[in-house]
Write a protein that holds these residues in place. Structure first.
Motif, PDB file in Angstrom:
ATOM      1  N   ARG A 216       5.203  -8.679   3.536  1.00 33.57           N
ATOM      2  CA  ARG A 216       4.146  -7.676   3.410  1.00 33.57           C
ATOM      3  C   ARG A 216       3.199  -8.031   2.279  1.00 33.57           C
ATOM      4  O   ARG A 216       3.571  -8.741   1.342  1.00 33.57           O
ATOM      5  CB  ARG A 216       4.761  -6.303   3.072  1.00 33.57           C
ATOM      6  CG  ARG A 216       5.554  -5.701   4.188  1.00 33.57           C
ATOM      7  CD  ARG A 216       4.636  -5.272   5.280  1.00 33.57           C
ATOM      8  NE  ARG A 216       5.400  -4.870   6.465  1.00 33.57           N
ATOM      9  CZ  ARG A 216       4.856  -4.352   7.552  1.00 33.57           C
ATOM     10  NH1 ARG A 216       3.568  -4.177   7.601  1.00 33.57           N
ATOM     11  NH2 ARG A 216       5.592  -4.036   8.579  1.00 33.57           N
ATOM     12  N   VAL A 217       2.001  -7.486   2.365  1.00 34.42           N
ATOM     13  CA  VAL A 217       1.102  -7.568   1.224  1.00 34.42           C
ATOM     14  C   VAL A 217       1.408  -6.386   0.313  1.00 34.42           C
ATOM     15  O   VAL A 217       1.583  -5.265   0.782  1.00 34.42           O
ATOM     16  CB  VAL A 217      -0.376  -7.534   1.672  1.00 34.42           C
ATOM     17  CG1 VAL A 217      -1.300  -7.484   0.459  1.00 34.42           C
ATOM     18  CG2 VAL A 217      -0.694  -8.733   2.538  1.00 34.42           C
ATOM     19  N   ARG A 218       1.536  -6.670  -0.979  1.00 38.23           N
ATOM     20  CA  ARG A 218       1.854  -5.626  -1.947  1.00 38.23           C
ATOM     21  C   ARG A 218       0.718  -5.511  -2.957  1.00 38.23           C
ATOM     22  O   ARG A 218       0.168  -6.508  -3.392  1.00 38.23           O
ATOM     23  CB  ARG A 218       3.143  -5.972  -2.700  1.00 38.23           C
ATOM     24  CG  ARG A 218       4.327  -6.310  -1.823  1.00 38.23           C
ATOM     25  CD  ARG A 218       5.498  -6.725  -2.706  1.00 38.23           C
ATOM     26  NE  ARG A 218       5.795  -5.701  -3.679  1.00 38.23           N
ATOM     27  CZ  ARG A 218       6.860  -4.901  -3.618  1.00 38.23           C
ATOM     28  NH1 ARG A 218       7.731  -5.025  -2.640  1.00 38.23           N
ATOM     29  NH2 ARG A 218       7.049  -3.998  -4.533  1.00 38.23           N
ATOM     30  N   ALA A 219       0.409  -4.282  -3.306  1.00 33.39           N
ATOM     31  CA  ALA A 219      -0.586  -4.067  -4.364  1.00 33.39           C
ATOM     32  C   ALA A 219       0.170  -3.825  -5.667  1.00 33.39           C
ATOM     33  O   ALA A 219       0.084  -2.762  -6.275  1.00 33.39           O
ATOM     34  CB  ALA A 219      -1.485  -2.895  -4.010  1.00 33.39           C
ATOM     35  N   LEU A 245      -3.844   1.874  -2.429  1.00 33.93           N
ATOM     36  CA  LEU A 245      -4.689   1.798  -3.628  1.00 33.93           C
ATOM     37  C   LEU A 245      -4.899   3.155  -4.281  1.00 33.93           C
ATOM     38  O   LEU A 245      -5.003   3.263  -5.500  1.00 33.93           O
ATOM     39  CB  LEU A 245      -6.044   1.168  -3.275  1.00 33.93           C
ATOM     40  CG  LEU A 245      -5.989  -0.333  -2.959  1.00 33.93           C
ATOM     41  CD1 LEU A 245      -7.368  -0.843  -2.577  1.00 33.93           C
ATOM     42  CD2 LEU A 245      -5.432  -1.128  -4.139  1.00 33.93           C
ATOM     43  N   ASN A 246      -4.949   4.210  -3.450  1.00 32.82           N
ATOM     44  CA  ASN A 246      -5.260   5.525  -4.017  1.00 32.82           C
ATOM     45  C   ASN A 246      -4.076   6.484  -4.014  1.00 32.82           C
ATOM     46  O   ASN A 246      -4.201   7.612  -4.454  1.00 32.82           O
ATOM     47  CB  ASN A 246      -6.408   6.186  -3.233  1.00 32.82           C
ATOM     48  CG  ASN A 246      -7.662   5.347  -3.267  1.00 32.82           C
ATOM     49  OD1 ASN A 246      -7.793   4.477  -4.127  1.00 32.82           O
ATOM     50  ND2 ASN A 246      -8.558   5.586  -2.331  1.00 32.82           N
ATOM     51  N   PHE A 276      -3.384  -7.813  -5.410  1.00 31.69           N
ATOM     52  CA  PHE A 276      -2.498  -8.017  -4.253  1.00 31.69           C
ATOM     53  C   PHE A 276      -1.698  -9.315  -4.346  1.00 31.69           C
ATOM     54  O   PHE A 276      -2.138 -10.305  -4.926  1.00 31.69           O
ATOM     55  CB  PHE A 276      -3.335  -8.064  -2.963  1.00 31.69           C
ATOM     56  CG  PHE A 276      -4.122  -6.823  -2.714  1.00 31.69           C
ATOM     57  CD1 PHE A 276      -3.516  -5.703  -2.155  1.00 31.69           C
ATOM     58  CD2 PHE A 276      -5.475  -6.759  -3.039  1.00 31.69           C
ATOM     59  CE1 PHE A 276      -4.254  -4.555  -1.909  1.00 31.69           C
ATOM     60  CE2 PHE A 276      -6.207  -5.613  -2.792  1.00 31.69           C
ATOM     61  CZ  PHE A 276      -5.607  -4.511  -2.234  1.00 31.69           C
ATOM     62  N   HIS A 277      -0.515  -9.251  -3.733  1.00 32.83           N
ATOM     63  CA  HIS A 277       0.324 -10.441  -3.588  1.00 32.83           C
ATOM     64  C   HIS A 277       1.097 -10.324  -2.291  1.00 32.83           C
ATOM     65  O   HIS A 277       1.318  -9.224  -1.801  1.00 32.83           O
ATOM     66  CB  HIS A 277       1.336 -10.540  -4.740  1.00 32.83           C
ATOM     67  CG  HIS A 277       0.702 -10.683  -6.075  1.00 32.83           C
ATOM     68  ND1 HIS A 277       0.448 -11.901  -6.650  1.00 32.83           N
ATOM     69  CD2 HIS A 277       0.262  -9.749  -6.948  1.00 32.83           C
ATOM     70  CE1 HIS A 277      -0.136 -11.713  -7.825  1.00 32.83           C
ATOM     71  NE2 HIS A 277      -0.261 -10.413  -8.030  1.00 32.83           N
ATOM     72  N   PHE A 278       1.524 -11.469  -1.772  1.00 32.63           N
ATOM     73  CA  PHE A 278       2.502 -11.416  -0.694  1.00 32.63           C
ATOM     74  C   PHE A 278       3.872 -11.153  -1.286  1.00 32.63           C
ATOM     75  O   PHE A 278       4.194 -11.633  -2.375  1.00 32.63           O
ATOM     76  CB  PHE A 278       2.536 -12.744   0.093  1.00 32.63           C
ATOM     77  CG  PHE A 278       1.520 -12.796   1.195  1.00 32.63           C
ATOM     78  CD1 PHE A 278       1.556 -11.851   2.214  1.00 32.63           C
ATOM     79  CD2 PHE A 278       0.553 -13.787   1.221  1.00 32.63           C
ATOM     80  CE1 PHE A 278       0.622 -11.894   3.247  1.00 32.63           C
ATOM     81  CE2 PHE A 278      -0.383 -13.839   2.250  1.00 32.63           C
ATOM     82  CZ  PHE A 278      -0.348 -12.888   3.261  1.00 32.63           C
TER      83      PHE A 278
END
Lengths: 302, 270
Positions: A216-219, A245-246, A276-278
């Motif tokens: 997944r992409v993680r914020a 993000l919000n 963001f990161h994977f």
């Protein structure tokens, strides 16, 4: 909100062009490499992969089959043979791990066309979109299965742009380019991210496959977000970003869990703040402040 | 649907969003339904194959084939003679499904049937191990007026090239009434041995082949289900089922007899 001349402008300035286009480049390489592998046989007689995205055989041993096709075939009343079922199972497992719609952005050839249409749309400043709801693709997915059941044939394959494109290039096009042109023009003039983001039942099917997928992409660093909106501008499925993000105050964790995130990684590219990161889907509980701790202990720096 | 107004006369936000939701839903449902209708009708139309398009060996019946074939082209790749091709959009054959045209490239009937082995879906029946048992279609001598053998010449090409020579195609002798003294050698196809490979059609020396492989549903007649062959029933029952056989009697002119051994009508010796 800052005004940058194009999405990723800030990121290009701060990280350099290469890092601000890293995932985009890797994705294009992946899409083109897969195409090239399929073409190696018919063009140069080197048979690494034969068949097409519907079903293929790699190195004369590894079968891969589109599980969506198998589902349609089953709905049409045919039980597939072991080879196709095995191939389907392998694909299901892979996309369970990598994210269902990873297919859309890393493999599917139509993405090249719709991304081009989107880029052109931005360039030409074409605005005004039909308010087609994004769930239309799920209605269409159901409709294709009903069609298969009613007609007793894999009817969607008659016009499916995904297989039209892939098979067309490998086995000969006929008039398939007309369908692809239609998709291109639809995305350019009628609906922003229209085909992949609203209509395509293949993508809808793969999103269901990836509902619980691992990658997944993680914020993780979302507290650093400076609201530049660049990620919204490039994201093919913008709606997946907002909660992450919000939503911190509402207790929403930093993982983009929506199955419609295509793992394209473009948000990672264009973010000058490295929000963001994977990563994996786990560690998504977010007692205030733990993001940073998680980041410190788990980030692999991708 | 009327919008419920709040006290101020303006639609409430909730009513507005419900209205919007229903509108969106009906819009997208209508679009999807129309598209599906189109695709459904198109699938009906594309189910009718042109007669000259022949499916690979072991292909299921057309209706089943459309549900089974996943249009991957692995059979096309497995064919060592490049006989098979995948139909393209606009070809008039279900797009992406395999076929061949006998007049262009016929099936060479490989012993190991590689196309069937390569099929992952079962659209080409894996039970087909012997290529001789394949029934891709049936050769039919469609034009008896232009076939050279029918004109009394010894062309015989279809007969000679047939992989099942003397079984799938035999030459039947009939008198040549034009010359009055020769025989015509009529190529005669036998459905119990013809695989529909198309070598005869491919090799026919005419501009347009006089012998063609047709799909079985076009090539074959079918007996009414109630129909019985009298002589077979008679043999099984031991005697006639309808009326008992009586001894045949002739009413010959007076003073004549009849010789059954070939002499025919004779003056009575008496």
């Amino acid at each position: 909100m800052k005004n940058s001349p194009f999405p990723g402008f800030e990121a290009t300035k701060s990280k350099g062009w290469l890092m601000a286009h890293k995932w985009l480049m890797l994705r294009r390489i992946s899409q083109i490499t897969i195409f090239a592998l399929f073409l190696l046989g018919p063009v140069f007689g080197v048979w690494v992969v034969s068949g097409n995205l519907n079903s293929s055989l790699t190195l004369e041993i590894l079968p891969l089959t589109d599980p969506y096709l198998l589902t349609q075939s089953l709905a049409a009343g045919h039980m597939q043979e072991a080879t196709a079922l095995t191939g389907g199972l392998i694909v299901v497992v892979v996309y369970f791990l990598l994210g269902g719609r990873t297919f859309c952005s890393w493999v599917c050839p139509v993405n090249l066309i719709t991304d081009l249409a989107f880029w052109l749309r931005q360039r030409l400043g074409i605005r005004g979109a039909s308010s087609l709801p994004r769930y239309t693709r799920y209605l269409l997915l159901v409709a294709t299965l009903v069609l298969a059941f009613v007609t007793g044939s894999i009817a969607w394959e008659l016009i499916n742009p995904v297989s039209m494109f892939h098979r067309g290039v490998i086995f000969g096009t006929g008039f398939a380019w007309l369908i692809l042109l239609a998709v291109f023009l639809f995305d350019l003039f009628v609906s922003r991210r229209g085909w992949c983001g609203h209509l395509c039942p293949v993508g809808a099917f793969y999103s269901l496959l990836g509902t619980h997928s691992m990658l997944r992409v993680r914020a993780n660093a979302r507290e650093k977000c400076d609201d530049c909106m660049d990620c919204y501008l490039v994201c093919p499925e913008q709606q997946v970003l907002r909660p992450v993000l919000n939503g911190r105050d509402k207790g929403i964790g930093p993982v983009i869990v929506s199955p419609n995130c295509t793992n394209c990684g473009r948000c990672i590219d264009v973010c000058s703040q490295d929000v963001f990161h994977f990563g994996l889907r786990f560690y998504n509980a977010d007692p205030l402040g733990s993001d940073t701790n998680y980041l410190a202990s788990h980030s692999s720096g991708v | 649907m009327p919008i419920k107004a709040s006290k101020s006369g303006v639609p409430s936000r909730q009513a507005e969003s419900r209205r919007r939701f229903l509108l969106d839903l009906s819009r997208s449902a209508t679009g999807v339904t129309l598209l599906s209708l189109g695709v459904g009708l198109y699938s009906r139309q594309s189910a009718s194959m042109p007669a000259e398009a022949i499916r690979p060996p072991g292909a299921l019946e057309e209706a089943e084939f459309a549900s089974a074939c996943i249009r991957c082209g692995l059979c096309v790749r497995a064919c060592p003679f490049d006989t098979l091709d995948l139909a393209r959009l606009g070809d008039g054959i279900t797009t992406g499904t395999p076929y061949f045209t006998a007049r262009d490239v016929p099936c060479e009937m490989c012993d190991d049937v590689p196309c069937v082995q390569a099929c992952p879906s079962g659209a080409l029946d894996p039970e087909l191990k012997q290529i001789d048992e394949a029934r891709m279609g049936l050769a039919v001598l469609v034009d008896q007026e232009n076939c050279l053998n029918f004109r009394g010449l010894r062309c015989d090409v279809c007969y000679r090239v047939c992989p099942a020579i003397n079984q799938a195609i035999t030459l039947k002798h009939i008198p040549n009434t034009r010359s009055g003294k020769h025989a015509k050698f009529i190529p005669t196809v036998h459905a119990d041995a013809c695989t529909g490979c198309g070598k005869c059609e491919y090799s026919c020396v005419l501009e347009e082949a006089a012998i063609k492989v047709l799909p079985l549903h076009l090539a074959r007649g079918e007996l009414g289900k109630h129909y019985r062959w009298g002589w077979k029933e008679k043999e099984a029952a031991g005697s006639s089922l309808v009326t008992p056989d009586g001894e045949h009697r002739y009413n010959l002119p007076s003073g004549k007899t009849y010789d059954f051994e070939g002499e025919g009508l004779l003056e009575s010796s008496q």
